[in-house]
Design a protein around this motif. Sequence first.
Motif, short mmCIF file in Angstrom:
data_model
loop_
_atom_site.label_atom_id
_atom_site.label_comp_id
_atom_site.label_asym_id
_atom_site.label_seq_id
_atom_site.Cartn_x
_atom_site.Cartn_y
_atom_site.Cartn_z
N GLU A 86 53.29 45.17 22.40
CA GLU A 86 52.30 44.68 21.43
C GLU A 86 52.29 43.15 21.33
O GLU A 86 51.37 42.57 20.79
N ALA A 145 59.07 41.60 17.74
CA ALA A 145 58.78 43.03 17.67
C ALA A 145 59.62 43.75 16.61
O ALA A 145 59.46 44.94 16.40
N ALA A 188 56.65 48.71 21.23
CA ALA A 188 56.74 47.62 20.25
C ALA A 188 56.71 46.27 20.98
O ALA A 188 56.04 45.33 20.56
N SER A 222 61.03 47.10 7.28
CA SER A 222 60.01 46.67 8.24
C SER A 222 59.09 45.63 7.60
O SER A 222 58.76 44.61 8.20
N ARG A 281 58.40 41.48 8.47
CA ARG A 281 57.08 41.24 9.05
C ARG A 281 56.45 40.00 8.41
O ARG A 281 56.29 39.92 7.22
N SER A 286 60.20 50.25 12.35
CA SER A 286 59.35 51.42 12.04
C SER A 286 59.64 52.56 13.00
O SER A 286 59.74 53.72 12.60
N GLY A 287 59.77 52.22 14.29
CA GLY A 287 60.05 53.23 15.31
C GLY A 287 61.40 53.88 15.11
O GLY A 287 61.55 55.09 15.29
N ALA A 290 58.09 46.32 14.16
CA ALA A 290 57.62 47.53 14.85
C ALA A 290 58.81 48.37 15.32
O ALA A 290 58.77 49.61 15.28
#
Lengths: 220, 357
Positions: free
Chosen positions: A114, A142, A111, A211, A215, A148-149, A145
């Motif tokens: 990125e 991040a 993450a 998430s 974002r 989400s992880g 992300a």
Amino acid sequence: MSQDLTILLTRGLVDTAYMVGASSAISFLAGLPLGVILSITAPGGILPNRPVYGALSLLVNVGRSIPFIILMVAIIPLTRILVGTSIGTEAAIVPLSVSAIPFVGRVVESALREIDDGIIEAALSMGATPLEIIRKVLLPEALPAIISGLTLTVISLIGYSAMAGAIGGGGLGDIAIRYGYQRFMPDVMLATVIALVLMVQFFQFAGDSLSAKTRHDKKG
Amino acid sequence: MIRLDGVSKVYRVSDPGGTAKKNFHALRDVSLEIENGAIYGIIGRSGAGKSTLIRCVNLLERPSSGRVFVNGVEMTALGDGQLRAARKKIGMIFQSFNLLANRTVYGNIAFPLELDRWREREIKDRVKEIAQLVGIEDKLAQYPSQLSGGQKQRVGIARALANRPDVLLSDEATSALDPQTTKSVLGLLRDINDKLGLTVVLITHEMEVIKEICDSVAVLDAGEVVEEGPVLNVFTSPLKGVTKELLAQVTKTQLPDSFADLKFLRERDSRQADVLLQLSFFGSAAARPMISDLVRKFDVDVNILVAHIDHIRATPYGTLVIQISGDEREDALDYLLDMNLKVKVIGYVARSNDTAH
């Protein structure tokens, strides 16, 4: 289905929630710094350090390549030291956490990777310290992300917790094996499966919306 | 003042295909002086070392050798902490804006102030003030993804200026923008330079940008400064091929393709020859009716092949390519050479060749 069974299932649900909750919390707390260190010490990171990165990376790869069922048995001595027993809900938390920490580490690392180098360069040009870059640039940027992880981690842990039940860890998996399978009670089996599916659905939904809420890099 | 003193940057790069490492000289012995309050442009083709050079000013790239001074402080001699403190007084803007996607416009502009430990109250006032200066005061609650390219760069500029820097570094800040937005962003940079008196150092591959706002320019080629000076001088009498090539973007002095088959003669005094020459003029010379003077005073015909007139800031400048024919063409040429013009004889072409249009 009798009242006893309802109590049994409720008990299983609570145990599973406890195992998953505790091991999630532990693996996030340990995996987050692990992921940060992996990302900043990687070649091209803000504090590149080949030996540190190499050692941690190897450790993570080893941790991730051991199948959970084997890990669970293999670290029984460690579990005994930490919780005093190798059987039960609390004992299951140890292997669950140990298996999830490297996973979270990689999730966080990727993450953070990125994030555009230009943004880090901009922060450096403003005189940010490495710690400020981690706290104010890398982690906030991040965050979607990472969430989400972490959602993915929780869902995997729900699955693994059912496996822990098979060696006396308690929870829904334990009930499914002992009642649904060994005592031929398909209604119990079905009930535990439904409960697990609902749990996974809930966490996926909650994770996705959290998430999305954090974002801001997409239009709209 | 910003001073670069013999700055070189060498990278170790692996040989393509081979295992051997090679030295790549991104910058070779670059020395520059940039006056306070100037808008200084560094131009070059891609790969010329512009990005490396501008990053050597705030030491995002550390020179392999040489020294860098910003306002009397030797940047190359500072420790990590001191360097971070010095960077807080050097703003920087980027081609790709490099805004924090998960912070609002307000949060982005406040970011350098947070790093400099400003109080929240002061941050609030300063963000509002600087947002007003760059014209985005109504966008503070939005996220960068909701803005246009021009607006994003304005946020970038606001962020770079928030902590009241002495120097603003611009890394191809307008290269990702359309021509009109480029103009307005450049106008903003000039405005800021006027109002705040801060020094602007910018790199670009577009002469248009240099022409539009710079006072002085350095031309970078293969890591070396090949030409340097006030923009007007470099524009009107470029010495090096690279400069001329870059200038062709804005002046178009090259002969059109239709003249490619002109027959150039060796002998200047051939009776058959017309003179083909390029005139550059700037300032008051541009206002003189030179061509009609020429025709009235001498027995010549003048044919204008290429003409280009423009302004650098308030000064008019232009370039003409003309063909002079007639008996007194040599006298006419001498007359032109005496005037305050830059005259370059391109060559002599055969008159009989029916190529002039």
